[in-house]
Design a protein around this motif. Sequence first.
Motif, short mmCIF file in Angstrom:
data_model
loop_
_atom_site.label_atom_id
_atom_site.label_comp_id
_atom_site.label_asym_id
_atom_site.label_seq_id
_atom_site.Cartn_x
_atom_site.Cartn_y
_atom_site.Cartn_z
N GLU A 158 -13.41 3.26 -0.74
CA GLU A 158 -12.78 2.39 0.25
C GLU A 158 -11.27 2.34 0.03
O GLU A 158 -10.80 2.51 -1.10
CB GLU A 158 -13.36 0.97 0.17
N ARG A 159 -10.54 2.05 1.08
CA ARG A 159 -9.10 1.86 0.93
C ARG A 159 -8.83 0.55 0.20
O ARG A 159 -9.64 -0.38 0.24
CB ARG A 159 -8.42 1.87 2.29
N LYS A 160 -7.68 0.48 -0.45
CA LYS A 160 -7.37 -0.65 -1.31
C LYS A 160 -7.01 -1.90 -0.50
O LYS A 160 -6.42 -1.80 0.56
CB LYS A 160 -6.23 -0.28 -2.26
N PRO A 161 -7.32 -3.07 -1.05
CA PRO A 161 -6.96 -4.31 -0.34
C PRO A 161 -5.48 -4.64 -0.52
O PRO A 161 -4.83 -4.16 -1.45
CB PRO A 161 -7.84 -5.36 -1.03
N PHE A 162 -4.95 -5.45 0.38
CA PHE A 162 -3.58 -5.93 0.28
C PHE A 162 -3.61 -7.38 -0.19
O PHE A 162 -4.24 -8.23 0.42
CB PHE A 162 -2.89 -5.84 1.65
N PRO B 185 0.83 -1.21 0.00
CA PRO B 185 0.00 0.00 0.00
C PRO B 185 0.86 1.25 0.00
O PRO B 185 1.92 1.29 0.63
CB PRO B 185 -0.81 -0.13 1.29
N LEU B 186 0.40 2.26 -0.71
CA LEU B 186 1.14 3.51 -0.79
C LEU B 186 0.82 4.39 0.41
O LEU B 186 -0.31 4.40 0.92
CB LEU B 186 0.79 4.26 -2.08
N LYS B 187 1.82 5.12 0.84
CA LYS B 187 1.62 6.06 1.93
C LYS B 187 1.00 7.33 1.41
O LYS B 187 1.36 7.83 0.35
CB LYS B 187 2.96 6.39 2.61
N PHE B 188 0.02 7.85 2.15
CA PHE B 188 -0.61 9.10 1.74
C PHE B 188 0.39 10.25 1.85
O PHE B 188 1.31 10.23 2.67
CB PHE B 188 -1.82 9.40 2.62
N GLU B 189 0.18 11.25 1.02
CA GLU B 189 1.09 12.41 1.04
C GLU B 189 0.96 13.18 2.34
O GLU B 189 1.93 13.75 2.84
CB GLU B 189 0.78 13.33 -0.14
N ALA B 190 -0.25 13.24 2.88
CA ALA B 190 -0.48 14.03 4.09
C ALA B 190 -0.97 13.13 5.22
O ALA B 190 -1.63 12.12 4.98
CB ALA B 190 -1.51 15.13 3.82
#
Length: 555
Positions: A538-542, A370-375
């Motif tokens: 929704e947030r993405k699945p891993f 998963p990518l880290k959010f910029e903020a």
Amino acid sequence: MSLLFKGIALGFTAMGALLVPLSIKAADVHIPWLNGASIGMGYDAARGDLVRRTCISSTALPETRILGTGLHDGIHLERIDSKEQLISTLVASASGQAKFAVMSASARMSFARSVSISRNDTTMLIRHVISTVEIGSTVGDILPGYNSPKVKAPQFRRECGTHFVSTIIYGGELIMALQATERDEARKEQFEANVRAASSAMSGSGDVRTTKEQLSKHSYLRIQGRKAGGGDTAAYNLDTFASEVQGFRAQVEKNPKAAVLYIVVSPYPHMPLDASSAQVDAASNKLIALNSKLDTLNDITSDPTQYDINVRDHPLLVSARDQIQRVRDALRLDIEECIYPTTRPSSKSSCGKLAGYVTPPSSVLDTDLPLKFEASCVSPPIQLPKTQFYGISNFRQGDGRIGQWMKVRFIVEPIVSDGRILRYSITKEVSEPGSSKLGAEEEIHELRKEIDAWSSPGCLILSTPSRLETPTITFRGKQTHSFGQFIDQATCEPATVPAANIPIRGQSSTYNCDVTFLPVRNLQIANHELFENGKLRERKPFKGLTWLGASAAAR
């Protein structure tokens, strides 16, 4: 000097009765920032630490002053795009066994791991190296008690290490990471150019003030640093960064032997080490990659709210983290057993395993993880500053009782702008019943102020907080009232202001109030990257790390 050590001095090592060439670069390992070393002291390259025992006879040569003339002296700059690149840069001068040893040098590696690099960060690494004093040595035989045939290799290594200290270089090294968050590639390149210009100016060939002004224009500028030598390290901003780089040489020269810049350790002659092995070099690069990936997974699992991952998949991430750690630990043991004598029957089997470990590049990891959010969109408690509601509002003079008491209430109106900025409009409403002939009338005066509360370019406010009206409180003289809802306390008192149209001196024209606020909690916010077509997704699945199975099979 024994024949064996004569071979070492001439650039050869002994294997039985045969002398074979030994690469000086492969044989000698430069270990940075390791204080407490003395000539002849043992060093275990696998653990990255001194053994604190001397097992070889040696004599320190007279000190040689080498101020500023060392092999790596000067200011070095490099743009860094990933954690792996940062770590690799700090061990770039080493290869094979030497790279594996330098990776264990905790001071530099801990700094590298402390630097967080996101996909929109531009990171410039600055290294300022100054060598001052060199102490070399001559060496003789292994000391009695350690040269007996009864002392097997594993015991010798446990007590004496894998190497001995042959040279000590004193001096200082300043390592700094300057980072800015820029989405546009042109801005990234401009940041790199500005850092290079600033470093050049601080070396005496430019305008420091102008370059600092250019750097200050970049978004979310951060500066981290660590140093060996040169005195205490302060918290870094643009001013302290400039003064540190400009004054570092003078700091080091003031106390030239305050810190060890690096030590040179040489392998014991009777311990055959495959120091220049391409297998070991490649495996060390894989170890760097696995350490970087493990750091990333530790960050994700410790605070998954900062990453685009569905909370129900958190256990899968924990499992992947633990599996990477097992693979990393196994690889480290196999490298160690490939290079150094151990109690295992054969080290060749460990060397053969090294090629089997799979470590994808960072680009592949970014796809899998998963990518880290910029903020950071976690709402902290918001504390508004103490505010003074002072103002003159002349009430009509009636029966002379004006100013003895007054009614006060506050109206709180949240204002959200652009979905990203929250401020509060707060109105103090002061009233007093009419007097004398107008007893049924009531004059009301208002004083309004706006207070900035919260903003973030990367976060959106999901819902506006509720409007609030406090109860109306009658204040008599100077008095403090606790409201306990948004407004903590208000301390109000009459404001005596003589005026031309008020013949009775000492009459009050209003009440002045000092207001404190309770922290604003649970502001509903979300990362703007979670919005698609104006809706919150929704947030993405891993889905797991497909390459891990191949690495685990290497054991």
